[in-house]
Design a protein around this motif. Sequence first.
Motif, PDB file in Angstrom:
ATOM      1  N   UNK A 179      53.922  43.797  46.335  1.00 11.01           N
ATOM      2  CA  UNK A 179      55.375  43.806  46.490  1.00 11.01           C
ATOM      3  C   UNK A 179      55.808  45.254  46.660  1.00 11.01           C
ATOM      4  N   UNK A 180      56.236  45.612  47.861  1.00 15.04           N
ATOM      5  CA  UNK A 180      56.613  46.993  48.160  1.00 15.04           C
ATOM      6  C   UNK A 180      58.055  47.021  48.662  1.00 15.04           C
ATOM      7  N   UNK A 181      58.949  47.513  47.797  1.00 17.29           N
ATOM      8  CA  UNK A 181      60.371  47.584  48.133  1.00 17.29           C
ATOM      9  C   UNK A 181      60.940  46.216  48.510  1.00 17.29           C
ATOM     10  N   UNK A 182      60.527  45.195  47.755  1.00 16.45           N
ATOM     11  CA  UNK A 182      61.038  43.848  47.979  1.00 16.45           C
ATOM     12  C   UNK A 182      60.373  43.092  49.102  1.00 16.45           C
ATOM     13  N   UNK A 183      59.411  43.691  49.749  1.00 17.68           N
ATOM     14  CA  UNK A 183      58.701  43.030  50.837  1.00 17.68           C
ATOM     15  C   UNK A 183      57.245  42.798  50.441  1.00 17.68           C
ATOM     16  N   UNK A 184      56.701  41.689  50.920  1.00 21.13           N
ATOM     17  CA  UNK A 184      55.309  41.381  50.631  1.00 21.13           C
ATOM     18  C   UNK A 184      54.413  42.091  51.634  1.00 21.13           C
ATOM     19  N   UNK A 185      53.485  42.886  51.114  1.00 20.75           N
ATOM     20  CA  UNK A 185      52.527  43.602  51.947  1.00 20.75           C
ATOM     21  C   UNK A 185      51.150  43.002  51.699  1.00 20.75           C
ATOM     22  N   UNK A 186      50.520  42.546  52.751  1.00 23.53           N
ATOM     23  CA  UNK A 186      49.195  41.935  52.636  1.00 23.53           C
ATOM     24  C   UNK A 186      48.124  42.944  53.030  1.00 23.53           C
ATOM     25  N   UNK A 187      47.141  43.078  52.182  1.00 27.12           N
ATOM     26  CA  UNK A 187      46.065  44.042  52.416  1.00 27.12           C
ATOM     27  C   UNK A 187      44.747  43.283  52.529  1.00 27.12           C
ATOM     28  N   UNK A 188      44.125  43.397  53.663  1.00 28.20           N
ATOM     29  CA  UNK A 188      42.800  42.787  53.841  1.00 28.20           C
ATOM     30  C   UNK A 188      41.757  43.860  53.553  1.00 28.20           C
ATOM     31  N   UNK A 189      41.150  43.753  52.389  1.00 32.13           N
ATOM     32  CA  UNK A 189      40.218  44.773  51.930  1.00 32.13           C
ATOM     33  C   UNK A 189      38.867  44.646  52.638  1.00 32.13           C
ATOM     34  N   UNK A 190      38.242  45.791  52.934  1.00 30.94           N
ATOM     35  CA  UNK A 190      36.879  45.736  53.480  1.00 30.94           C
ATOM     36  C   UNK A 190      35.938  45.217  52.394  1.00 30.94           C
ATOM     37  N   UNK A 191      35.149  44.193  52.680  1.00 32.39           N
ATOM     38  CA  UNK A 191      34.317  43.593  51.629  1.00 32.39           C
ATOM     39  C   UNK A 191      33.076  44.420  51.308  1.00 32.39           C
ATOM     40  N   UNK A 192      32.944  44.773  50.063  1.00 32.13           N
ATOM     41  CA  UNK A 192      31.700  45.368  49.583  1.00 32.13           C
ATOM     42  C   UNK A 192      30.816  44.258  49.008  1.00 32.13           C
ATOM     43  N   UNK A 193      31.462  43.388  48.222  1.00 29.80           N
ATOM     44  CA  UNK A 193      30.780  42.215  47.666  1.00 29.80           C
ATOM     45  C   UNK A 193      31.728  41.026  47.818  1.00 29.80           C
ATOM     46  N   UNK A 194      31.211  39.872  48.226  1.00 27.51           N
ATOM     47  CA  UNK A 194      32.002  38.649  48.340  1.00 27.51           C
ATOM     48  C   UNK A 194      31.362  37.584  47.454  1.00 27.51           C
ATOM     49  N   UNK A 195      32.179  36.945  46.621  1.00 28.51           N
ATOM     50  CA  UNK A 195      31.675  35.885  45.735  1.00 28.51           C
ATOM     51  C   UNK A 195      32.614  34.686  45.827  1.00 28.51           C
ATOM     52  N   UNK A 196      32.115  33.521  45.423  1.00 23.34           N
ATOM     53  CA  UNK A 196      32.966  32.330  45.412  1.00 23.34           C
ATOM     54  C   UNK A 196      33.217  31.856  43.983  1.00 23.34           C
ATOM     55  N   UNK A 197      33.210  32.818  43.046  1.00 23.57           N
ATOM     56  CA  UNK A 197      33.416  32.492  41.643  1.00 23.57           C
ATOM     57  C   UNK A 197      34.169  33.651  40.988  1.00 23.57           C
ATOM     58  N   UNK A 198      35.358  33.360  40.449  1.00 23.43           N
ATOM     59  CA  UNK A 198      36.177  34.416  39.854  1.00 23.43           C
ATOM     60  C   UNK A 198      35.477  35.099  38.686  1.00 23.43           C
ATOM     61  N   UNK A 199      34.844  34.309  37.832  1.00 17.73           N
ATOM     62  CA  UNK A 199      34.192  34.883  36.655  1.00 17.73           C
ATOM     63  C   UNK A 199      33.096  35.860  37.066  1.00 17.73           C
TER      64      UNK A 199
END
Length: 305
Positions: free
Chosen positions: A209-229
Amino acid sequence: MERDLFDGLAHFIAVARRGGFTAAAEALNISPAATSKAIQMLEARYQAKLFQRTTRSVQLTEAGKALFQRLDRAALEIEDALQDFTASQSTPSGTLKLTVPHAVVGFAIEPVIARFVADYPNVAIDLSVNDAFVDLTAEGYDAGVRLGKAIDKDMIAVRLLPQARWVVVASPEYLNKAGRPACIEDLQQHDAILFRFPGSKTTYTWEFDQNGKTVRVRMPPKIVVDNHAAAVRLAKRGLGLVFAFDREVADEVEREELEIMFKGQIATDDGIFLYFPASMQSQPKLRAFIDTANSLARQGAEPAR
């Protein structure tokens, strides 16, 4: 089985129990004539006399007594079965099958389950902790838990928790090595541990949330997982930044194993909901689970840690 196998049996049992056509008719809420006709048709079908009728009394014949003894026992069992069935429709019982994402199971569902199984001992819980999008009906689940925006419109959704608050976290070890990002633009220079929904080819986009606007950031993946824990555990090892629920990492932050960044600058989600098909909403076990969750929410209960 013949369609008319049971025709007239309720009338026969009623007359035999009450010793007369008038009393039986009152119990069945029909006329004595209709009761008499049903018995006549039953006798004709099996070519057997079931009652001896006089102007003063109605008595079972020998064949009628033998039949009544067996049918009466069966009728009592059927009546008991129907009473039990009726009770089961109003009293929570059976197995409640739920699907819940890893990220929220600890703080959104485990406290509810702990209270629920204590209050409703006749209900068993079958819990699948699963980050995949699940077809509840096809896979036999009574309900699931998801973020509001991830729930299909044809589902009924009941709020479990208010707006979900996200944070960016990393370990002190990682921040000492890579530096602490001072602004959103700095994120592109950092390693990220990204979450991907099971079965999906896309990773979760970080929203700020930047000055009331939603800013979406697509991060460069270093590691990708399918489990939050797993993502949180990898972050604790100093392998990068993680985007997580604040409650999901509360223990790690309190123990100073992870540090929060961009607090107050991340867009909130619309909340965590229990969702289910409309056909499930009348189930006593599900209604009881919803009532338990609402009761804990009113009490401001915090998740057990």
